[in-house]
Design a protein around this motif. Sequence first.
Motif, short mmCIF file in Angstrom:
data_model
loop_
_atom_site.label_atom_id
_atom_site.label_comp_id
_atom_site.label_asym_id
_atom_site.label_seq_id
_atom_site.Cartn_x
_atom_site.Cartn_y
_atom_site.Cartn_z
N LEU A 308 -22.66 -14.15 -12.92
CA LEU A 308 -23.11 -12.82 -13.32
C LEU A 308 -23.10 -11.79 -12.20
CD1 LEU A 308 -26.11 -13.64 -15.71
CD2 LEU A 308 -23.68 -13.39 -16.24
N ASN A 309 -23.05 -12.22 -10.95
CA ASN A 309 -23.03 -11.24 -9.84
C ASN A 309 -21.61 -10.71 -9.64
OD1 ASN A 309 -25.77 -11.41 -9.33
ND2 ASN A 309 -25.54 -13.10 -7.90
N ARG A 310 -21.23 -9.75 -10.45
CA ARG A 310 -19.87 -9.21 -10.40
C ARG A 310 -19.81 -7.90 -11.17
NH1 ARG A 310 -16.48 -12.81 -11.09
NH2 ARG A 310 -17.88 -14.61 -11.04
N GLY A 311 -18.60 -7.34 -11.23
CA GLY A 311 -18.38 -6.12 -12.00
C GLY A 311 -18.52 -4.86 -11.16
N GLY A 312 -18.46 -3.71 -11.82
CA GLY A 312 -18.56 -2.42 -11.17
C GLY A 312 -17.20 -1.87 -10.77
N ILE A 313 -17.15 -0.55 -10.61
CA ILE A 313 -15.89 0.10 -10.22
C ILE A 313 -15.39 -0.45 -8.89
CG2 ILE A 313 -14.88 2.30 -9.52
CD1 ILE A 313 -16.71 3.67 -11.53
N GLN A 314 -16.31 -0.68 -7.96
CA GLN A 314 -15.89 -1.16 -6.64
C GLN A 314 -15.16 -2.49 -6.70
OE1 GLN A 314 -19.47 -0.99 -4.17
NE2 GLN A 314 -18.61 0.78 -3.11
N SER A 315 -15.49 -3.33 -7.68
CA SER A 315 -14.82 -4.64 -7.79
C SER A 315 -13.35 -4.48 -8.15
CB SER A 315 -15.52 -5.50 -8.84
OG SER A 315 -15.28 -5.01 -10.16
N MET A 316 -12.98 -3.31 -8.68
CA MET A 316 -11.61 -3.08 -9.10
C MET A 316 -10.77 -2.37 -8.03
SD MET A 316 -10.98 -4.37 -12.02
CE MET A 316 -11.90 -5.16 -13.35
N THR A 317 -11.37 -2.02 -6.90
CA THR A 317 -10.60 -1.27 -5.90
C THR A 317 -9.46 -2.11 -5.34
OG1 THR A 317 -12.22 -1.92 -4.21
CG2 THR A 317 -12.50 0.23 -5.25
N TRP A 318 -9.66 -3.43 -5.17
CA TRP A 318 -8.59 -4.31 -4.69
C TRP A 318 -7.41 -4.26 -5.64
CZ3 TRP A 318 -5.69 -8.61 -5.87
CH2 TRP A 318 -5.17 -9.37 -4.81
N VAL A 319 -7.70 -4.34 -6.94
CA VAL A 319 -6.65 -4.33 -7.95
C VAL A 319 -5.95 -2.97 -8.00
CG1 VAL A 319 -6.13 -4.69 -10.39
CG2 VAL A 319 -7.96 -5.98 -9.31
N ILE A 320 -6.75 -1.90 -7.99
CA ILE A 320 -6.18 -0.55 -8.13
C ILE A 320 -5.28 -0.23 -6.94
CG2 ILE A 320 -6.77 1.91 -8.17
CD1 ILE A 320 -9.29 1.10 -9.77
N THR A 321 -5.75 -0.54 -5.73
CA THR A 321 -4.91 -0.24 -4.56
C THR A 321 -3.64 -1.08 -4.57
OG1 THR A 321 -6.28 -1.81 -3.28
CG2 THR A 321 -6.80 0.54 -3.09
N LEU A 322 -3.74 -2.35 -4.98
CA LEU A 322 -2.54 -3.19 -5.09
C LEU A 322 -1.57 -2.62 -6.11
CD1 LEU A 322 -0.86 -5.70 -4.57
CD2 LEU A 322 -2.32 -6.94 -6.19
N MET A 323 -2.11 -2.19 -7.23
CA MET A 323 -1.27 -1.65 -8.30
C MET A 323 -0.55 -0.39 -7.84
SD MET A 323 -2.53 -0.61 -12.09
CE MET A 323 -1.46 0.28 -13.21
N LEU A 324 -1.24 0.50 -7.12
CA LEU A 324 -0.62 1.74 -6.66
C LEU A 324 0.50 1.46 -5.65
CD1 LEU A 324 -3.78 4.02 -6.28
CD2 LEU A 324 -2.05 4.11 -8.08
N VAL A 325 0.26 0.50 -4.74
CA VAL A 325 1.31 0.17 -3.77
C VAL A 325 2.50 -0.47 -4.46
CG1 VAL A 325 1.85 -1.16 -1.69
CG2 VAL A 325 -0.39 -0.09 -1.91
N ALA A 326 2.23 -1.38 -5.42
CA ALA A 326 3.32 -2.03 -6.15
C ALA A 326 4.13 -1.01 -6.96
CB ALA A 326 2.76 -3.12 -7.06
N LEU A 327 3.44 -0.06 -7.58
CA LEU A 327 4.13 1.00 -8.32
C LEU A 327 4.99 1.84 -7.39
CD1 LEU A 327 1.30 2.19 -10.74
CD2 LEU A 327 3.46 1.15 -11.42
N ALA A 328 4.48 2.13 -6.20
CA ALA A 328 5.27 2.90 -5.22
C ALA A 328 6.53 2.14 -4.85
CB ALA A 328 4.41 3.19 -3.99
N PHE A 329 6.42 0.82 -4.66
CA PHE A 329 7.57 0.00 -4.33
C PHE A 329 8.61 0.04 -5.46
CE2 PHE A 329 9.27 -4.52 -3.73
CZ PHE A 329 10.19 -4.12 -2.76
N GLY A 330 8.13 -0.13 -6.70
CA GLY A 330 9.04 -0.06 -7.84
C GLY A 330 9.68 1.31 -7.97
N GLY A 331 8.90 2.38 -7.70
CA GLY A 331 9.42 3.74 -7.82
C GLY A 331 10.51 4.05 -6.83
#
Length: 490
Positions: A308-331
């Motif tokens: 249960l000790n999880r969640g929140g916007i901050q928990s998604m920052t690893w995913v979001i930053t990875l996604m943005l870098v991966a999208l930049a690579f694809g672009g």
Amino acid sequence: MTTSPPRKPSFWLACLPIVLTFVVLGVQLFYFGNFTPHIPLAIGVAITALIGWLRGYRWPEMEDGIMHVVRLGLQSVGILIIVGMIVGIWIASGTVPYLIKLGLSLISPELFLAASVLICAVVSVSLGTSWGTTGTVGLALMGIGNGFDIPMYWTAGAVVSGAFFGDKMSPLSDTTNLAPAVTGVNLFDHIRNMLPTTVPAMLISLVIYLFAGFSMIGDQAVDFGRIENIISGLDQHFNLSWPLLLPLGVTVLLALKKMPALPTLFAGAMLGLATAMLTQDVGLQQAFNFMFSGYQIDTGVSEIDALLNRGGIQSMTWVITLMLVALAFGGVLERTGCLGVIMEKILTRAKSFGAIQTSAIATSAMTNVIGGDPYLSIALPGRMFAPAYRAKGYSALNLSRAVEEGGTLISPLIPWNAGGAVVITALGLGIAEGQTENLLYIPLAFACWLSPLIGIIYAHLGWFSPKLSPEEAARHQAEEAMLAKPAMAE
């Protein structure tokens, strides 16, 4: 001073930035033992940009290509932010704990894995989002599986199979709408054409999960004392009753009413906030903290605290930053012509329909690996392969199915892809913390890789491979005529 136009790279030069990026990625993952692919992918952007510059592309052009693809992924970023909020507040509201209690009380341990697939499939078809399903119902199922002492990777494999199956077959899903839109076919014809591969894949998966469930539980007795301890701990720290299912029920209802994904999920988050304040004595500021930083509790029961000790916007920052870098690579790969050159090479080698279908699935899967984004893996092959299908006299329905299976279904199996990163983060698999054994969820997500495999077999046998209809051929001729008119006028 005039500048020469950019030149397309050769096939081997187009492959070079991808190969070099994967070398750097391999050093990070296997030599340093650090599962954070962000920096290797960022270096990949720089390598590709350097090669593009040497071929005559200028930075503003490449930056525009990066920004174009990143913009395509911004809705997904929004979904990730809201899913983080939902995970934190649905735990605080008691919704997730109540689902865990119900599952531990009602689901037979032997049937748990198969039931998990079906539950996630139904919710994902209803919501139209595999990510939302994974972060909510999937999280609760991880807790139930933990209570039954089933390895995390088995539960995660079942959750992924069900959630991404539902995403693929839901008319509310963005990827399910993107595939027919890119290939020019009807949405519901596209969904019907996926049934011949999807239904057998799910049936085979269910049989495997049933066999695994009975085998694992048969090998060792279920520790019902441990289960009772978890249920008792949940009862002590939460006021658990059926109204706590309201946030989930309303979210599903709004999705069935075909409300867009972002407002639907945000409504679920707000209902979770209201439920937490009304039923669990959570203050407004505390609720905001749970939605931003994640839920925190110390029950004295290690299994409950770990879950249960999880969640929140901050928990998604690893995913979001990875996604943005991966999208930049694809672009940047797309804008410099690297992806186009590689796809053209594949098309020249694919002579038979079976080879074209296999190439379309494989290209979508490889775009997922390289570009890190399921949308790119559907859009690029969908545009590139369409003429090859028409030339062979086959319907674009085959292509829409191929890019959906190589795009949507393979996405969660690639850890640095947006889909894989969501699975790893939302389900708490702890890969970045060194729990790499949980990557076993990848081969155990049977439905995700069986469906494209069955599709390849069908293509080579000529089964369930619709030919180009007269209506579809006439529509393509009309579209080509419309595109030719401006050129003729000039």
